[in-house]
Design a protein around this motif. Structure first.
Motif, short mmCIF file in Angstrom:
data_model
loop_
_atom_site.label_atom_id
_atom_site.label_comp_id
_atom_site.label_asym_id
_atom_site.label_seq_id
_atom_site.Cartn_x
_atom_site.Cartn_y
_atom_site.Cartn_z
N UNK A 157 11.37 17.00 42.24
CA UNK A 157 12.04 17.08 43.54
C UNK A 157 12.04 18.53 44.02
N UNK A 158 11.75 18.72 45.30
CA UNK A 158 11.72 20.05 45.89
C UNK A 158 13.13 20.63 45.94
N UNK A 159 13.29 21.83 45.41
CA UNK A 159 14.57 22.52 45.38
C UNK A 159 14.46 23.74 46.29
N UNK A 160 15.47 23.97 47.10
CA UNK A 160 15.45 25.15 47.98
C UNK A 160 15.30 26.42 47.16
N UNK A 161 14.23 27.17 47.44
CA UNK A 161 13.98 28.40 46.71
C UNK A 161 13.39 28.20 45.34
#
Length: 360
Positions: free
Chosen positions: A83-87
């Motif tokens: 899952x894409x995580x901010x930063x």
């Protein structure tokens, strides 16, 4: 860890599929070469530590294996959810750059958030990407043990953000009498089922007894953000579930407590750490403010680590002698810390001499 105390090494695995699950999540499938298949056998619920390079810097992250354990031998492929995580350097790299045919370095599977198939009633409370290891656990259990049942309670923001929708629906279709699915959306109303909102302690304490016989559940698997997992644990303990039946894996700690700073523990002016790693031992001075892992890495770059945040447990080591202060711990179970294990990335010397063993 490999047999005889030999620590597992990174190997290159080729990406054979990149499947977009949602706008912010993908599944990566790796081919496991014939000569490595025994080394990459996994228990349902384990993870891979992946190593790559982004903007010239090495990055490591752990991602749970979502594929079930094969019934006919070692795995030919392994699949993980990202899952894409901010930063997040690695998750951004996975979403924007990794393509079929690329090779990534991966350690053999590891982790203790597992369930070996056995008869009984099992349940999980998961949030977001916390579905990933539980998908492997549930699919393996139901496929191998006809006398097992599994209840999955999952929380997601919206239907569009829900990972592995098709795979979970397939379990429901294949095992209609043994697989129970309950979905809660926190930011979207559903046409049927439970009302939207967060799955907090109060709500779970009322919901769980209405869904299944809590006292008869042989194992509870809690996975996802810190707040959800801790709320679920408190709800279960309030329902008198024994601690040994509750298994936890934290994926995100943004809403967790700040690092612990134990001011009552004296910090020595000078200290050394002795580390046993891969059958070899060394002793080195600990730099100002360094964790045990940072000291060992300066001298042994092959020391195991991934997140460096006290979450994944990759740097777990046995404290042979001395005393340490752990800043935070989201990976070790109480029985592990009681047995003497620490997280090297979060441990600082509280005595002049500390000895740890990464091979145990």
């Amino acid at each position: 860890m490999a047999e005889g105390g030999r620590r597992a090494r990174f190997h290159r695995l080729r990406v054979t599929a990149v499947d977009r699950l949602t706008d912010d999540s993908v599944a990566l499938t790796f081919a496991v070469p014939t000569e490595l298949r025994e080394a990459y056998r996994h228990a349902p619920g384990q993870h891979l530590t992946l190593r790559g390079t982004a903007e010239g810097a090495e990055i490591r992250r752990t991602y749970s294996i979502c594929s079930p354990v094969p019934a006919d031998g070692p795995p030919r492929t392994l699949r993980v959810g990202v899952r894409l995580v901010d930063g997040g350097a690695f998750s951004t790299y996975a979403h924007k750059e990794i393509a079929v045919g690329d090779e990534l370095e991966a350690m053999p599977p590891a982790g203790r958030f597992t369930l070996e198939p056995a008869p009984g009633h099992y349940a999980a409370v998961v949030g977001g990407s916390g579905i990933t290891p539980v998908l492997s656990i549930a699919a393996t259990l139901l496929g191998r043990e006809p006398r097992a049942r599994f209840c999955l309670i999952r929380s997601d923001r919206t239907a569009a953000s829900t990972m592995f929708l098709d795979e979970v629906a397939d379990l429901k279709d294949r095992y209609p009498d043994r697989f129970q699915l309950v979905t809660v959306l926190s930011r979207e109303e559903q046409q049927a089922g439970l009302a939207s909102g967060r799955l907090d302690e109060e709500r779970l304490a009322a919901l769980l007894p209405a869904l299944l016989p809590v006292a008869e559940v042989a194992g509870w698997f809690l996975c996802g953000p810190y707040g959800l997992v801790q709320g679920a644990e408190r709800a279960l303990r309030g329902l008198r579930v024994r601690r040994e039946r509750i298994h936890e894996e934290i994926f995100h700690v943004e809403d967790g407590p700040a690092p612990l700073r134990a001011t009552t523990v004296p910090v020595p002016a000078h200290s050394t750490v002795t580390a046993q790693l891969d059958g070899r031992s060394g002793t080195w001075p600990v730099g100002d403010g360094e964790s045990l892992l940072e000291t060992v890495l300066r001298n042994r770059p092959d020391a195991p680590y991934a997140c460096k945040g006290g979450v994944c447990g990759t740097c777990r080591a046995f404290l042979v002698s001395g005393t340490v202060r752990m800043d935070r711990n989201f990976a070790l179970e109480p029985e592990e810390t009681e047995a003497g294990y620490v997280l090297a990335c979060q441990s600082h010397p509280a005595t002049e001499k500390v000895e740890v063993d990464f091979d145990r």
